[in-house]
Motif scaffolding. Structure first.
Motif, PDB file in Angstrom:
ATOM      1  N   LEU A  53      -2.316  12.841  -1.124  1.00 12.78           N
ATOM      2  CA  LEU A  53      -3.357  12.664  -1.791  1.00 12.78           C
ATOM      3  C   LEU A  53      -4.239  10.501  -1.910  1.00 12.78           C
ATOM      4  CD1 LEU A  53      -1.457  14.205  -3.739  1.00 12.78           C
ATOM      5  CD2 LEU A  53      -4.136  14.759  -4.481  1.00 12.78           C
ATOM      6  N   PHE A  54      -4.761  10.416  -0.318  1.00 18.01           N
ATOM      7  CA  PHE A  54      -5.328   8.888   0.095  1.00 18.01           C
ATOM      8  C   PHE A  54      -3.725   8.095  -0.738  1.00 18.01           C
ATOM      9  CE2 PHE A  54      -8.268  11.674  -0.415  1.00 18.01           C
ATOM     10  CZ  PHE A  54      -8.752  11.666   1.006  1.00 18.01           C
ATOM     11  N   GLU A  55      -4.241   6.385  -0.586  1.00 14.97           N
ATOM     12  CA  GLU A  55      -3.045   5.769  -1.166  1.00 14.97           C
ATOM     13  C   GLU A  55      -3.757   5.176  -1.900  1.00 14.97           C
ATOM     14  OE1 GLU A  55      -7.153   3.695   0.991  1.00 14.97           O
ATOM     15  OE2 GLU A  55      -5.768   5.661   1.281  1.00 14.97           O
ATOM     16  N   ARG A  56      -3.508   4.490  -2.505  1.00 13.45           N
ATOM     17  CA  ARG A  56      -3.586   3.352  -3.040  1.00 13.45           C
ATOM     18  C   ARG A  56      -2.935   1.591  -3.203  1.00 13.45           C
ATOM     19  NH1 ARG A  56       0.027   7.632  -7.174  1.00 13.45           N
ATOM     20  NH2 ARG A  56       1.761   7.137  -6.879  1.00 13.45           N
ATOM     21  N   ILE A 107       1.289  -1.182   0.500  1.00 11.34           N
ATOM     22  CA  ILE A 107      -0.267  -0.163   0.189  1.00 11.34           C
ATOM     23  C   ILE A 107       1.097   1.431   0.145  1.00 11.34           C
ATOM     24  CG2 ILE A 107      -2.043   1.437   1.182  1.00 11.34           C
ATOM     25  CD1 ILE A 107      -2.151  -1.221   2.193  1.00 11.34           C
ATOM     26  N   GLU A 108       0.776   2.387  -0.931  1.00 12.83           N
ATOM     27  CA  GLU A 108       1.424   3.463  -1.289  1.00 12.83           C
ATOM     28  C   GLU A 108       0.539   4.730  -0.394  1.00 12.83           C
ATOM     29  OE1 GLU A 108       2.775   2.359  -4.983  1.00 12.83           O
ATOM     30  OE2 GLU A 108       1.858   3.698  -6.139  1.00 12.83           O
ATOM     31  N   VAL A 109       1.348   5.604  -0.529  1.00 12.93           N
ATOM     32  CA  VAL A 109       0.551   6.997  -0.177  1.00 12.93           C
ATOM     33  C   VAL A 109       1.025   7.431  -1.555  1.00 12.93           C
ATOM     34  CG1 VAL A 109       0.007   8.543   1.151  1.00 12.93           C
ATOM     35  CG2 VAL A 109       0.291   6.090   1.625  1.00 12.93           C
ATOM     36  N   GLN A 110      -0.169   8.673  -2.019  1.00  8.45           N
ATOM     37  CA  GLN A 110       1.249   9.644  -3.009  1.00  8.45           C
ATOM     38  C   GLN A 110       0.925  10.782  -1.585  1.00  8.45           C
ATOM     39  OE1 GLN A 110       1.089   9.709  -6.863  1.00  8.45           O
ATOM     40  NE2 GLN A 110       1.982  11.641  -5.880  1.00  8.45           N
ATOM     41  N   VAL A 111       1.948  11.330  -2.185  1.00  7.55           N
ATOM     42  CA  VAL A 111       2.599  12.862  -1.520  1.00  7.55           C
ATOM     43  C   VAL A 111       2.696  13.666  -2.508  1.00  7.55           C
ATOM     44  CG1 VAL A 111       2.959  11.693   0.713  1.00  7.55           C
ATOM     45  CG2 VAL A 111       4.861  12.146  -1.440  1.00  7.55           C
ATOM     46  N   PHE A 112       2.303  15.080  -2.164  1.00  2.91           N
ATOM     47  CA  PHE A 112       3.141  16.798  -2.559  1.00  2.91           C
ATOM     48  C   PHE A 112       3.229  17.349  -1.715  1.00  2.91           C
ATOM     49  CE2 PHE A 112       2.156  16.678  -7.297  1.00  2.91           C
ATOM     50  CZ  PHE A 112       2.545  17.392  -8.099  1.00  2.91           C
ATOM     51  N   GLY A 113       4.589  17.883  -2.160  1.00  3.18           N
ATOM     52  CA  GLY A 113       5.467  18.990  -1.754  1.00  3.18           C
ATOM     53  C   GLY A 113       5.292  20.239  -2.403  1.00  3.18           C
ATOM     54  N   ASP A 114       5.125  21.683  -2.014  1.00  2.00           N
ATOM     55  CA  ASP A 114       5.863  22.619  -2.847  1.00  2.00           C
ATOM     56  C   ASP A 114       7.167  23.135  -2.241  1.00  2.00           C
ATOM     57  OD1 ASP A 114       4.813  24.350  -0.256  1.00  2.00           O
ATOM     58  OD2 ASP A 114       2.955  24.697  -1.440  1.00  2.00           O
ATOM     59  N   ASN A 115       7.346  24.514  -2.353  1.00  2.00           N
ATOM     60  CA  ASN A 115       8.436  25.206  -2.353  1.00  2.00           C
ATOM     61  C   ASN A 115       8.515  25.747  -1.385  1.00  2.00           C
ATOM     62  OD1 ASN A 115      10.535  23.434  -3.856  1.00  2.00           O
ATOM     63  ND2 ASN A 115       9.532  24.837  -5.883  1.00  2.00           N
ATOM     64  N   PHE A 116       7.516  25.543  -0.221  1.00  2.00           N
ATOM     65  CA  PHE A 116       6.787  26.584   0.481  1.00  2.00           C
ATOM     66  C   PHE A 116       6.434  25.892   1.961  1.00  2.00           C
ATOM     67  CE2 PHE A 116       5.871  28.842  -3.278  1.00  2.00           C
ATOM     68  CZ  PHE A 116       6.463  30.093  -2.851  1.00  2.00           C
ATOM     69  N   GLY A 117       7.309  24.771   1.484  1.00  2.00           N
ATOM     70  CA  GLY A 117       7.277  23.644   3.291  1.00  2.00           C
ATOM     71  C   GLY A 117       6.021  22.925   3.285  1.00  2.00           C
ATOM     72  N   ASN A 118       5.045  23.231   1.944  1.00  2.00           N
ATOM     73  CA  ASN A 118       3.252  22.112   2.829  1.00  2.00           C
ATOM     74  C   ASN A 118       3.643  21.175   2.157  1.00  2.00           C
ATOM     75  OD1 ASN A 118       2.226  25.030   3.475  1.00  2.00           O
ATOM     76  ND2 ASN A 118       2.914  25.511   1.221  1.00  2.00           N
TER      77      ASN A 118
END
Length: 651
Positions: A224-227, A209-220
Motif C-alpha cells: 500500500l505504497f511507502e511512508r 522509508i518503509e513499505v506497508q504490506v498486507f497478506g492473506d492466508n491464500f498466498g496473496n
C-alpha cells in the motif's frame, strides 16, 4: 466475521480498533490495569476486564490473564494492537492453543522476522538487499568490536530483538565502543528481555522509508505504497508522511517489489511493514536502499497510509484473520494526495526530549480541519486524564491529508498551532517548528535533520509583556464572568480607587511580579514589576487556562506555563533542597557511577535513570564533592533528590 473481539492493548490504538470494530458491528472487550481503570478505551468498549497492577509486566504483558479475559467474555479473537504482546510468537501459540484467533501473522512469521540478525540472513536468501553489517551469533565484545572495525566507523549497535530506537547506539570511534555496547545491552534487556545485539554500518545521510504490506492466508500479498519516517529524534519517529517526498516511479517499484518479495518469503498474513534504510547522499537511487527489519504488526503511523489509499487497515486485519481474502488486488489500490502524522508527546524538547508526566488539565484540538484538508485526531486520553510513568507518554497523533505535500504540510502546521494542552510539557511547539523548517518543507530530510537543528527547533521565545500580563490577570482571579448582572462589571471596585491585587508568577528560576487592577466594565490594567502597565479586556483571557498553582497562556502554538506560588507557603518549603539534583521524572536508578565523597566535575555522568523504557544519564550540574547519592536499584518519584553536594549538606 467475528461477533466479539478482545483488544490486548491500551491508549490510542485500543480506541482506534474499537472505532473500526463498532462500524463493522463487532463487539469489543477492553483490558485495563489499575492505572487505566478510567481510561478512554475502557469507557468506549462494550465490556472491560481488569488484568492487574499498573506495571506492564503485571498487566498488559500477562498473556495468561488476557486469554482468560477473552474466554470469560466469549471473545473469539484477540487484536494485539502494537507494542506489548503484538510481536510475541509464544503469545500467538498460547492464543491459538486456547481455541482463539490471533488477529495478526502466524507465530512462524513473527519468529522469522523477530530477530534482526536472522531476518537479515533470510532476506539475503530471498534476494532482498540488506545493509552491510555483522548479524552473527557471537556476542563477545572482542568479536563485536573486531567486526565494527571491519565494517568501518561510524557503526550502529542495535538490539536484535524489538525496535523503537531502544537498545540502539551510534558509535563514532573505537574507544567509545565498550560503553556504547554496555548501554545498548542494558536498554535492550530492560525493554525486550534480550541483550543480544548486531552491528551495522551507519549510513551517513540516511532516510528511513518503509513499505506497508498486507497478506492473506491464500498466498496473496500486496503493498500500500511507502511512508517516509526520517524525521526522528533519539531514533524514534516524530513526524511521518506518505508518500515519501522525491520518490520516483523507478525507486518506488524497486522498493515495493522488494517489500512484497519479503512478505511472500515468509508466507505473511495480516498487516506488516518492511523498513528500509536509504542512502540519499546521491539522491534516491534504486541501488541505494537496504532492508533493516520487518514489523510484524500494525504500525503507529498507519493512518497516513489509510489517508492516501482510503483503506481501513484495521478492517482488513479483521477480515483476513476471519478467513477472508484481501479486499483489493494490487491494481485496485490507488494513491491519492499527501498525508502527515505528528506524534504529540508529553516530553520536554529543551531537555533532550525527556519524557514527562502530568495531568492534562486542558486538552483542546482543532474543531475543524484547516482549509483544503481533512484531519484525524487519534488519541486515547481525555481532559483530566493523567500521563503516568508506566506507559509511553504519547498524548495524541494529529493526522492531516491534502491534495499535495505543500498543502498538507501547511495544514499540519496550522493544526498544531491550534492545539492546546496544559498540565504537562509537550512537544507541540517543536513539531510546529519542524513543520515550518525550510529543509523539511523542501523534502530535504534525513534521520539526522532534527539532531543537526535541535537547538533551533527546540528554542522557545521568552514570553513578551502581554503574555505575562495575561497570565497575571488569569492568576489574579479578578476577571469577571459573562453575566447579565450589572454588579459583575464591578470586580475589583473600591470606593476611592481600584484595588491592586499582587500576583507572583514563576517561570523556571525567574520570578515575575504583576499588579492587577479592574477599573470596571470588563477592563483591566496589569502593572509588571512595578512599572510597565498593560491594558487588557475580558477577551484577552481567551487562550488562558488555570489550575491549582499554575496558569498557562497559549500563543502561536506555544504554551507558556507559569507557577503561581501559594502566598501562605513558608519560605523554608520554597527553598528546600536548593541546588540539589532531583529526578526529572519517576524511574529506576539503573546504574550509579559515583560515590559519597567523590569530587566530580560539571558534566560528569553520575548515574543512569531508567524511565519509560529509556535510559537517561544524570550528569553533574556543577563541580563539587558528593555528600549523598541515590542507591542503585532505588525507585524514585518525580522531584526525589538524587545527588546532594557537600557545600549544601549543612544547609
Amino acid at each position: 466475521m467475528f461477533s466479539k473481539i478482545l483488544i490486548a492493548n491500551r491508549g490510542e490504538i485500543a480506541v482506534r480498533v474499537i472505532r473500526t470494530a463498532r462500524r463493522m458491528g463487532v463487539r469489543t472487550v477492553a483490558v485495563y490495569s489499575d492505572a487505566d481503570a478510567n481510561a478512554l478505551h475502557v469507557a468506549m468498549a462494550d465490556e472491560a476486564v481488569h488484568i492487574g497492577p499498573s506495571p506492564v509486566s503485571e498487566s498488559y504483558l500477562r498473556g495468561d490473564r488476557i486469554i482468560e479475559a477473552a474466554k470469560a467474555t466469549g471473545a473469539e479473537a484477540i487484536h494485539p494492537g502494537y507494542g506489548f504482546l503484538s510481536e510475541n510468537p509464544d503469545f500467538v501459540d498460547q492464543v491459538e492453543a486456547a481455541g482463539l484467533v490471533f488477529i495478526g501473522p502466524s507465530a512462524a512469521s513473527i519468529r522469522a522476522m523477530g530477530l534482526k540478525d536472522a531476518a537479515k540472513r533470510l532476506m539475503e536468501s530471498a534476494d532482498v538487499p540488506v545493509v552491510p553489517g555483522y548479524h552473527g551469533e557471537a556476542q563477545d565484545i572482542v568479536v563485536l568490536a573486531s567486526k565494527a572495525r571491519e565494517i568501518g566507523y561510524p557503526v550502529l549497535i542495535k538490539a536484535r530483538a524489538g525496535g523503537g530506537g531502544k537498545g540502539m547506539r551510534r558509535v563514532e570511534h573505537p574507544d567509545d565502543f565498550p560503553d556504547a555496547l554496555s548501554g545498548a545491552r542494558r536498554e535492550a534487556k530492560a525493554a525486550f528481555g534480550d541483550d543480544r545485539v548486531l552491528v551495522e554500518k551507519y549510513v551517513e545521510k540516511p532516510r528511513h522509508i518503509e513499505v506497508q504490506v498486507f497478506g492473506d492466508n491464500f498466498g496473496n500479498a500486496v503493498h500500500l505504497f511507502e511512508r517516509d519516517c526520517s524525521a526522528q529524534r533519539r531514533h524514534q519517529k516524530v513526524i511521518e508522511e506518505a508518500p515519501a517526498p522525491g520518490m520516483t516511479a523507478e525507486m518506488r517499484k524497486a522498493m515495493t517489489d522488494a517489500a512484497v518479495k519479503a512478505a511472500k518469503a515468509i508466507s505473511y498474513s495480516g498487516a506488516g511493514t518492511i523498513e528500509f534504510i536509504v542512502d540519499t547522499s546521491d539522491g534516491l537511487r534504486p541501488d541505494r536502499f537496504w532492508f533493516m527489519e520487518m514489523n510484524t504488526r500494525l504500525q503507529v503511523e498507519h493512518p497516513v497510509t489509510e489517508m492516501i489509499t482510503g483503506v481501513d487497515l484495521v478492517e482488513w486485519q479483521l477480515r483476513v484473520a476471519a478467513g477472508e481474502k484481501l479486499p483489493k488486488s494490487q491494481e485496485e489500490i490507488a494513491l491519492s494526495g499527501h498525508a502527515f502524522e505528528a506524534r504529540i508527546y508529553a516530553e520536554d524538547p529543551q531537555r533532550d526530549f525527556l519524557p514527562a508526566i502530568g495531568t492534562l488539565h486542558h486538552l483542546s484540538f482543532p474543531i475543524q480541519a484547516p482549509a483544503g484538508s481533512t484531519m484525524r485526531i487519534e488519541t486515547g486520553v481525555r481532559q483530566g486524564d493523567a500521563i503516568s510513568p508506566y506507559y509511553d507518554p504519547m498524548i495524541a497523533k494529529l493526522v492531516v491529508h491534502a491534495e499535495d505535500r505543500h498543502s498538507a504540510l501547511g495544514a499540519l502546521a496550522t493544526a498544531l498551532k491550534n492545539t492546546e494542552i496544559a498540565g504537562s510539557v509537550t512537544n507541540i511547539a517543536f513539531l510546529a517548528a519542524l513543520a515550518e523548517d525550510a529543509d523539511f518543507a523542501a523534502g530535504d530530510v534525513d534521520t539526522g535533520l532534527i539532531g543537526r537543528k535541535q537547538a533551533a527547533l527546540t528554542e522557545t521565545p521568552q514570553p513578551d509583556a502581554t503574555i505575562v500580563a495575561r497570565a497575571g490577570l488569569a492568576a489574579s482571579g479578578m476577571h469577571g464572568v459573562s453575566s447579565d448582572d450589572p454588579w459583575a462589571s464591578l470586580t475589583g471596585y473600591s470606593h476611592f480607587h481600584p484595588i491592586e491585587r499582587q500576583v507572583s508568577l514563576h517561570r523556571g528560576t525567574e520570578e515575575l511580579k504583576a499588579g492587577v487592577t479592574a477599573p470596571g466594565n470588563g477592563r483591566y490594567t496589569v502593572r509588571l514589576d512595578g512599572s510597565q502597565s498593560i491594558g487588557l479586556t475580558q477577551a484577552d483571557l481567551a487562550g488562558t487556562v488555570t489550575w491549582p498553582g499554575h496558569v498557562a497562556v497559549f500563543a502561536a502554538g506555544i504554551a507558556y506555563t507559569f507557577a503561581v506560588p501559594d502566598p501562605f507557603a513558608s519560605a523554608a518549603e520554597a527553598e528546600a533542597g536548593a541546588g540539589s539534583m532531583r529526578a526529572p521524572m519517576p524511574g529506576l536508578v539503573k546504574l550509579v557511577r559515583a560515590a559519597q565523597g567523590d569530587a566530580v566535575k560539571k558534566g560528569q555522568p553520575l548515574l543512569i535513570l531508567e524511565a519509560m523504557k529509556m535510559e537517561h544519564t544524570i550528569a553533574a550540574q556543577h563541580d563539587g564533592v558528593i555528600a549523598d547519592i541515590a542507591s542503585e536499584g532505588a525507585q524514585v518519584t518525580d522531584g526525589t533528590v538524587l545527588v546532594r553536594f557537600v557545600e549544601e549538606a549543612g544547609a
